[in-house]
Write a protein that holds these residues in place. Sequence first.
Motif, PDB file in Angstrom:
ATOM      1  N   ASP A  60       0.759  -1.224   0.466  1.00 54.41           N
ATOM      2  CA  ASP A  60       0.341  -0.463   0.123  1.00 54.41           C
ATOM      3  C   ASP A  60       0.835   0.709   0.367  1.00 54.41           C
ATOM      4  O   ASP A  60       0.101   2.131  -0.339  1.00 54.41           O
ATOM      5  N   LEU A  61       2.011   1.305   0.175  1.00 55.60           N
ATOM      6  CA  LEU A  61       3.288   1.974   0.369  1.00 55.60           C
ATOM      7  C   LEU A  61       3.248   2.563  -1.858  1.00 55.60           C
ATOM      8  O   LEU A  61       3.740   3.671  -1.710  1.00 55.60           O
ATOM      9  N   THR A  62       2.466   2.112  -2.545  1.00 55.03           N
ATOM     10  CA  THR A  62       2.599   2.765  -3.477  1.00 55.03           C
ATOM     11  C   THR A  62       1.736   3.515  -3.826  1.00 55.03           C
ATOM     12  O   THR A  62       1.734   4.617  -4.610  1.00 55.03           O
ATOM     13  N   ILE A  63       0.636   3.163  -2.895  1.00 52.39           N
ATOM     14  CA  ILE A  63       0.371   5.222  -2.896  1.00 52.39           C
ATOM     15  C   ILE A  63       1.039   5.819  -1.817  1.00 52.39           C
ATOM     16  O   ILE A  63       1.433   6.080  -0.978  1.00 52.39           O
ATOM     17  N   ASP A  64       1.700   6.994  -2.867  1.00 51.68           N
ATOM     18  CA  ASP A  64       3.224   8.000  -2.229  1.00 51.68           C
ATOM     19  C   ASP A  64       2.156   9.190  -2.129  1.00 51.68           C
ATOM     20  O   ASP A  64       1.925   9.666  -2.858  1.00 51.68           O
ATOM     21  N   TYR A  65       2.352   9.490  -1.411  1.00 52.06           N
ATOM     22  CA  TYR A  65       1.882  10.597  -0.212  1.00 52.06           C
ATOM     23  C   TYR A  65       2.805  11.514  -0.055  1.00 52.06           C
ATOM     24  O   TYR A  65       2.616  12.986   0.582  1.00 52.06           O
ATOM     25  N   GLY A  66       4.054  10.924  -0.194  1.00 50.58           N
ATOM     26  CA  GLY A  66       5.177  12.080  -0.050  1.00 50.58           C
ATOM     27  C   GLY A  66       5.528  12.427   2.114  1.00 50.58           C
ATOM     28  O   GLY A  66       5.784  10.845   2.463  1.00 50.58           O
ATOM     29  N   TRP A  67       7.060  13.034   1.519  1.00 45.46           N
ATOM     30  CA  TRP A  67       6.792  13.278   3.202  1.00 45.46           C
ATOM     31  C   TRP A  67       5.949  13.260   3.882  1.00 45.46           C
ATOM     32  O   TRP A  67       6.209  13.536   5.072  1.00 45.46           O
ATOM     33  N   LEU A  68       5.003  13.782   3.888  1.00 48.60           N
ATOM     34  CA  LEU A  68       4.186  14.316   4.459  1.00 48.60           C
ATOM     35  C   LEU A  68       2.698  13.555   5.011  1.00 48.60           C
ATOM     36  O   LEU A  68       1.590  13.914   5.075  1.00 48.60           O
ATOM     37  N   TRP A  69       3.164  12.221   4.423  1.00 52.13           N
ATOM     38  CA  TRP A  69       2.453  10.941   4.728  1.00 52.13           C
ATOM     39  C   TRP A  69       1.329  10.581   6.276  1.00 52.13           C
ATOM     40  O   TRP A  69       0.519  10.243   5.511  1.00 52.13           O
ATOM     41  N   TRP A  70       2.412  11.150   7.027  1.00 51.87           N
ATOM     42  CA  TRP A  70       1.458  10.915   7.999  1.00 51.87           C
ATOM     43  C   TRP A  70       0.696  11.521   8.267  1.00 51.87           C
ATOM     44  O   TRP A  70      -0.684  11.670   9.778  1.00 51.87           O
ATOM     45  N   ILE A  71       0.138  13.029   7.788  1.00 52.09           N
ATOM     46  CA  ILE A  71      -0.942  13.581   7.710  1.00 52.09           C
ATOM     47  C   ILE A  71      -1.641  12.892   6.686  1.00 52.09           C
ATOM     48  O   ILE A  71      -2.704  13.140   6.748  1.00 52.09           O
ATOM     49  N   ALA A  72      -1.158  13.316   5.608  1.00 52.09           N
ATOM     50  CA  ALA A  72      -1.848  12.372   4.034  1.00 52.09           C
ATOM     51  C   ALA A  72      -2.696  10.679   4.923  1.00 52.09           C
ATOM     52  O   ALA A  72      -3.947  11.156   3.977  1.00 52.09           O
TER      53      ALA A  72
END
Length: 558
Positions: free
Chosen positions: A341-353
Amino acid sequence: MDVQRVILIAALALVSYLMVLQWNEDYGPSHQPEQQVTSSSAYSTDPASAVSELPQASDAAASADIPQTGTAAEGAAQASAASLIKVRTDVLELLIDPRGGDIIQAALPQHQGALNSTQPFVLLEQNANRTYVAQSGLIGPDGPDANVTGRPLYTSAQTEYTLENDTLTVDLGLTTDKGVEVTKRFTFFQGEYRVGMEYLIKNPTEAPFQGVLFGQIKRDGSSDPSQQNSMGMQSYLGAVFSTATNNYQKVDFGDMDDERFNVSSPDGWVAMVQHYFLSAWIPEPGTEYTYQSRKLNGNYIAGFLSPTFTVSPGQSETVSATFYAGPKDVDQLKLIAPDLDLTIDYGWLWWIASPLYMLLKWIHSLVGNWGLAIIGITIIVKAALFHLNAKAFRSMAKMRKFGPEMARLKELYGDDRQKMSQEMMKLYQKEKINPLGGCLPILVQMPIFIALYWVLMESVELRHAPFYGYIQDLSQMDPYFILPILMGITMFIQQMLNPTPPDPMQAKLMKMLPVIFTFFFLWFPAGLVLYWLVNNILSIAQQWVINKQIEAGNAAKD
């Protein structure tokens, strides 16, 4: 301002708006659906033509990244005229080449190729437009794919299969020159984009059978057909490897141009990622595999190799892997393999996204419209930041109220900057004014804004998701730029409620911000502009109330 000036400004605004519309019509992103071309076998004229793209058969662990180079002249005479095998499920429409058993086309009937198109989105294909296929086979000392004369030709009981129950099994069979029976089995599941692939090897001979299972994804360097935004940040296009040492490692096409990726790892997976969709090979866990990439014949190849396995005389053996071809659906990806599921790439703000995505999805389950879900998440975020914004707005309202006093101090001590700063600080302390307080709401919201941008960019659920009226795709820009213009107007109204900066240059810059932001937002996804517009409206309402309280002398104590 006289009537003539108003008319001239209005006329200039109208002309500018029409020019932007025409520019977008001429040079903006095209939404014309690409003509669908049926895929064809790569071996229709020469079965040996693509053997060089298979991994090395010998010493796979050490030199698997070295391509096979041998071919045979007589291979051209063995061209396959066998029909492609068509497989249809409720979510997949595949073409399998009996020469090698590769998946050379994968269409997704649940996803349109273009807005209002009757054609499904085609993820995998092999034709004049694009090469993007999923290959698998058996190499090694006795593997049928190790034959330099070409890929093996499988036979199938049917040329068309349709899923009618929960599962569908498609068997491709052959017997090697040495008498070993090989069945390549594909298993399909209702409602799922994963495909089970396994080799059933039965060895009735008196000699052991040795082979190596490989799975690889081959793609040319063509652009991403699902990437529709022409401006702004672009989604990642390229390969991703997950191994024990690095659970998510991008290896883009430029990296493959420079060097080969070659890592051995117990478990893991390899994927080819693009906007909204991906394909991936996930080998059976519990074994150490070799993951590799290479560039050959203009194509980029990413795949895995199993260690050599042996089927003793009179015995049978099964080796398997899972293939995925479909959307970046977080629920399905989590079930297939760890970290897929990390292929859904939210960038470095993944912890907010990531929480924003879960919240957005939950709201959608209640309201049934992604535009309303975006409005709902805007209200929730605004409520969460209510007290922080209230403090900032009170500070700005006080600066607006005491603006005349600040102007008097500036006029009184204009030549003595040190004295003026001291008197200003006394006024700030006395009235509890934070001159930087107005920046806090923007600074706090920017990470949320960027994270939400990636949520809207990466969430396949919002692709072709309508709002109301003329907005039929929240993941794309507003075709008539109405939302960005309204957003610019709300920014201008907010400025009117804020105190005028004492510095004339700063004041001019602040007046230009609504125009600058409007221009940049013209090509942003409509869903993102909707979020910012609703946020501005809520901010205006909150700030107006606080300004009235301050002006009436009833502001709450900090």
